[in-house]
Design an enzyme around this catalytic site. Structure first.
Site, PDB file in Angstrom:
ATOM      1  N   HIS A  75       0.807  -1.218   0.000  1.00 21.52           N
ATOM      2  CA  HIS A  75       0.000   0.000   0.000  1.00 21.52           C
ATOM      3  C   HIS A  75       0.844   1.273   0.000  1.00 21.52           C
ATOM      4  O   HIS A  75       0.334   2.359  -0.294  1.00 21.52           O
ATOM      5  CB  HIS A  75      -0.906   0.027   1.237  1.00 21.52           C
ATOM      6  CG  HIS A  75      -1.750  -1.200   1.391  1.00 21.52           C
ATOM      7  ND1 HIS A  75      -1.492  -2.174   2.339  1.00 21.52           N
ATOM      8  CD2 HIS A  75      -2.831  -1.616   0.713  1.00 21.52           C
ATOM      9  CE1 HIS A  75      -2.387  -3.132   2.245  1.00 21.52           C
ATOM     10  NE2 HIS A  75      -3.208  -2.831   1.262  1.00 21.52           N
ATOM     11  N   CYS A  97       3.479  -1.316  -4.280  1.00 16.06           N
ATOM     12  CA  CYS A  97       3.006  -1.710  -5.608  1.00 16.06           C
ATOM     13  C   CYS A  97       3.389  -0.644  -6.638  1.00 16.06           C
ATOM     14  O   CYS A  97       3.227   0.555  -6.373  1.00 16.06           O
ATOM     15  CB  CYS A  97       1.483  -1.879  -5.562  1.00 16.06           C
ATOM     16  SG  CYS A  97       0.738  -2.130  -7.179  1.00 16.06           S
ATOM     17  N   HIS A 125      -7.819   4.127   4.774  1.00 13.59           N
ATOM     18  CA  HIS A 125      -7.135   2.990   4.154  1.00 13.59           C
ATOM     19  C   HIS A 125      -5.639   3.285   4.068  1.00 13.59           C
ATOM     20  O   HIS A 125      -5.226   4.419   3.818  1.00 13.59           O
ATOM     21  CB  HIS A 125      -7.698   2.738   2.754  1.00 13.59           C
ATOM     22  CG  HIS A 125      -7.227   1.462   2.135  1.00 13.59           C
ATOM     23  ND1 HIS A 125      -6.016   1.367   1.472  1.00 13.59           N
ATOM     24  CD2 HIS A 125      -7.773   0.224   2.084  1.00 13.59           C
ATOM     25  CE1 HIS A 125      -5.861   0.130   1.035  1.00 13.59           C
ATOM     26  NE2 HIS A 125      -6.909  -0.586   1.381  1.00 13.59           N
ATOM     27  N   GLU A 127      -3.343   2.717   1.892  1.00 11.03           N
ATOM     28  CA  GLU A 127      -2.860   3.313   0.641  1.00 11.03           C
ATOM     29  C   GLU A 127      -3.197   4.795   0.578  1.00 11.03           C
ATOM     30  O   GLU A 127      -2.353   5.625   0.197  1.00 11.03           O
ATOM     31  CB  GLU A 127      -3.481   2.596  -0.564  1.00 11.03           C
ATOM     32  CG  GLU A 127      -3.021   3.171  -1.899  1.00 11.03           C
ATOM     33  CD  GLU A 127      -3.766   2.595  -3.086  1.00 11.03           C
ATOM     34  OE1 GLU A 127      -3.927   3.327  -4.088  1.00 11.03           O
ATOM     35  OE2 GLU A 127      -4.188   1.418  -3.027  1.00 11.03           O
ATOM     36  N   SER A 219     -10.072  -6.083   3.501  1.00 10.64           N
ATOM     37  CA  SER A 219      -9.546  -5.808   2.159  1.00 10.64           C
ATOM     38  C   SER A 219     -10.524  -4.943   1.383  1.00 10.64           C
ATOM     39  O   SER A 219     -11.666  -5.346   1.130  1.00 10.64           O
ATOM     40  CB  SER A 219      -9.308  -7.129   1.413  1.00 10.64           C
ATOM     41  OG  SER A 219      -9.107  -6.908   0.041  1.00 10.64           O
ATOM     42  N   ASN A 221     -10.487  -3.991  -1.823  1.00 12.44           N
ATOM     43  CA  ASN A 221     -10.892  -4.477  -3.153  1.00 12.44           C
ATOM     44  C   ASN A 221     -11.837  -5.667  -3.051  1.00 12.44           C
ATOM     45  O   ASN A 221     -12.686  -5.870  -3.906  1.00 12.44           O
ATOM     46  CB  ASN A 221      -9.665  -4.793  -4.014  1.00 12.44           C
ATOM     47  CG  ASN A 221      -8.897  -5.999  -3.542  1.00 12.44           C
ATOM     48  OD1 ASN A 221      -9.231  -7.121  -3.859  1.00 12.44           O
ATOM     49  ND2 ASN A 221      -7.852  -5.776  -2.752  1.00 12.44           N
TER      50      ASN A 221
END
Length: 580
Positions: A75, A97, A125, A127, A219, A221
């Site tokens: 993240h 990523c 979150h 990220e 999660s 996603n």
């Protein structure tokens, strides 16, 4: 009940890369050997549990990092947080990523030009928190479209999305923001894996009666996939593990779709799929399940591979120009059967991750299989002793080596100097010794039982049996690469990578095909060498199917690979009977 599994389900590129970075660091052991992650590496409790078993911990406020390795998770983190970690003296490995890195660089570039940043994503979150660190204090997060009207006045706006955001929601947010602010720059920052996964799940919902989404509840996603399925009007069940799945909820559905979040490992998907397959609704499905259960027992119990060893022993004897005998075939079958069964018990964790159907079977009948494994080994010793002492010693030494293979012979205090404390830990040793075991039991034993001096045909027979067993082992290791990496096993695909492994298998396939073609011409083997070429073509064929993801689920790949041994025996029998 029919099950359709999404092709994009499971680890995405970013998560796979983060896992590889972490596990490589864990294997290298820097400083005092401790490896940490700055926050949970991925949002999947089961994976994090396995990592914790390997001694990989999450950084907390009291952790002394001065001699350790710290992994920046997929993240990403803020620049300030990275500086804090570096100041501790820790070795930093960045597993952010690449898609997240791209968003970070966009925000950083436009923040330097005076732009305010609007991130369409989930507040809080990991990220999103990391991305805000690049906005120079002028960043805003939009989780719901209605929040746009509460944003302050801004002269220049840079619009980005969390990489796992819903594509449709992001497009709508861009339209609304551009209507409100005259000077906007927007960027498509949702990663390709995310929108492919979202597009696929929308298409999948149209061809199924219900959907199962597998993944951690933390999660983003995964939960977004759940919402997308529900928005299509499809009944949706979200589970983290197969244990949470209530099969009674599926009784009204004929076809069920299965997808998974980007941080869900393959073994969790396999377990859920197998559990759904086990559900029987009507008499016809019960009948089919009964047939499948018998086949699964036959393959999962290693009876099928034992039969394959007997067939390969028959083929090897014919290739050597020796009269195939039942007792040679029986020794090979018993030895390989016992080796496979007992190896599964010594690798319980790996079997549980990579082969859930077999793991369940062995768990239910543990005492039976342990007894059969030991009985098979003893029977092969006794039969070998009755036939000849060289065969007995050959089997005994092979079994002794199998035990010695797992023992840690290097003292722990020397582990800093010598990395591998046992033969098992040497990369690629598993596949090589597996091939040798097949070569010894199916080619060398018939030779020892009838010949006394070396002949070239022995080398050809051992090369043939070693090769097709080695190819089988490596292909299955490519299938199991995810679970093996997490458990710290260094198979050939892990050590050198999938692509190089594929190249090596192609080279071996080509070389053994040339050897079998040339050996009858040179008088080294019988003409059976020509007729065994279909076995080499078959080995290449199931490799191709696997790489194309046509053969993937459960024990199917193993069944197809093991049939190659049976095929060799069938060809040899037809050749001996003058049908070829």
């Amino acid at each position: 009940m029919r099950v359709k599994v999404a092709k994009t389900a499971g680890f995405c590129m970013g998560v796979r890369r983060a896992m590889d970075t972490l596990l490589d660091a864990a294997n290298e052991k820097n400083g005092d050997g401790k490896v940490y992650t700055d926050g949970p590496l991925i949002h999947n409790p089961q994976v994090l549990e396995y990592l914790e078993k390997r001694g990989i911990q999450i950084v907390n406020g009291q952790t002394d990092l001065s001699k350790s390795t710290v992994i920046i998770r997929a993240h990403g983190i803020t620049p300030g947080r990275r500086k804090e970690i570096e100041q501790t003296g820790a070795k930093v490995c960045d597993a952010t990523c690449p898609h997240v890195m791209r968003v970070q660089s966009i925000i950083k570039k436009y923040a330097a030009q005076g732009y305010s940043t609007v991130i369409v994503g989930d507040k809080g979150h990991a990220e999103v928190i990391g991305l805000l660190g690049y906005a120079e204090g002028k960043g805003y997060v939009i989780q719901e479209l209605e929040e746009i009207e509460y944003l302050p006045p801004m002269d220049k706006v840079c619009i980005v999305a969390q990489t796992t955001q819903d594509r449709r929601m992001f497009k709508e947010a861009i339209d609304r923001l551009k209507k409100r602010y005259s000077h906007c720059e927007s960027f498509e920052t949702i990663c390709s894996s995310t929108y492919k996964r979202q597009d696929e799940v929308i298409n999948l919902t149209k061809s199924v009666d219900a959907m199962i989404v597998v993944g951690g509840r933390g999660s983003a996603n995964t939960t977004r996939l759940v919402k997308i399925c529900e928005s299509q009007g499809t009944p949706t069940i979200h589970v983290e593990t197969d244990a949470e799945l209530d099969l009674d909820k599926l009784k009204d559905y004929d076809t069920v779709g299965v997808t998974a979040g980007a941080s869900t490992p393959n073994w969790m998907i396999k377990r859920v799929v197998e559990k759904v397959h086990s559900y029987k609704v009507n008499r016809y499905e019960r009948f089919l399940f009964g047939i499948k259960s018998i086949a699964s027992f036959f393959v999962g119990s290693c009876i099928f591979v034992g039969l394959g060893a007997a067939s390969l022993s028959y083929a090897s004897a014919a290739l050597l120009g020796i009269e195939p005998r039942l007792h040679f075939c029986l020794i090979a079958a018993l030895f390989i059967f016992s080796m496979q069964v007992l190896n599964h018990f010594s690798n319980k964790e790996a079997v549980a991750l990579n082969e859930p159907v077999r793991a369940k079977l062995y768990e239910k009948k543990q005492n039976l299989f342990i007894g059969l494994g030991i009985a098979g080994a003893v029977a092969s010793f006794v039969l070998g002793f009755i036939i000849s002492k060289p065969i007995f010693f050959c089997i005994f030494l092979a079994s002794l080596f199998g035990i010695f293979y797992r023992l840690e012979i290097i003292p722990k205090k020397l582990s800093r100097i010598i990395r591998y404390r046992s033969l098992e830990q040497i990369p690629g040793s598993k596949e090589i010794f597996y091939g040798i075991a097949w070569g010894v039991s199916t080619a060398l034993i018939p030779f020892l039982g009838t010949r006394k001096s070396f002949v070239p045909s022995l080398s050809i027979a051992i090369a043939f049996t070693f090769s097709i067993a080695f190819i089988r082992a490596v292909v299955l290791d490519i299938r199991d690469i995810q679970g093996d990496r997490i458990l710290g096993k260094e198979t050939i695909p892990i050590a050198i990578g999938k692509e190089r492994t594929k190249t090596i298998l192609i080279i071996i396939t080509a070389l053994i095909a040339i050897l079998l073609s040339a050996s009858p011409l040179l008088g080294w083997t019988t003409s059976l060498g020509y007729y065994l070429l279909p076995c080499i073509a078959y080995a290449y064929g199931y490799q191709y199917l696997f790489y194309k993801r046509i053969v993937f689920e459960g024990l199917l790949l193993e069944t197809i690979a093991d049939f190659n041994f049976i095929l060799a025996g069938i060809i040899a029998f037809l050749w001996k009977s003058n049908y070829l």
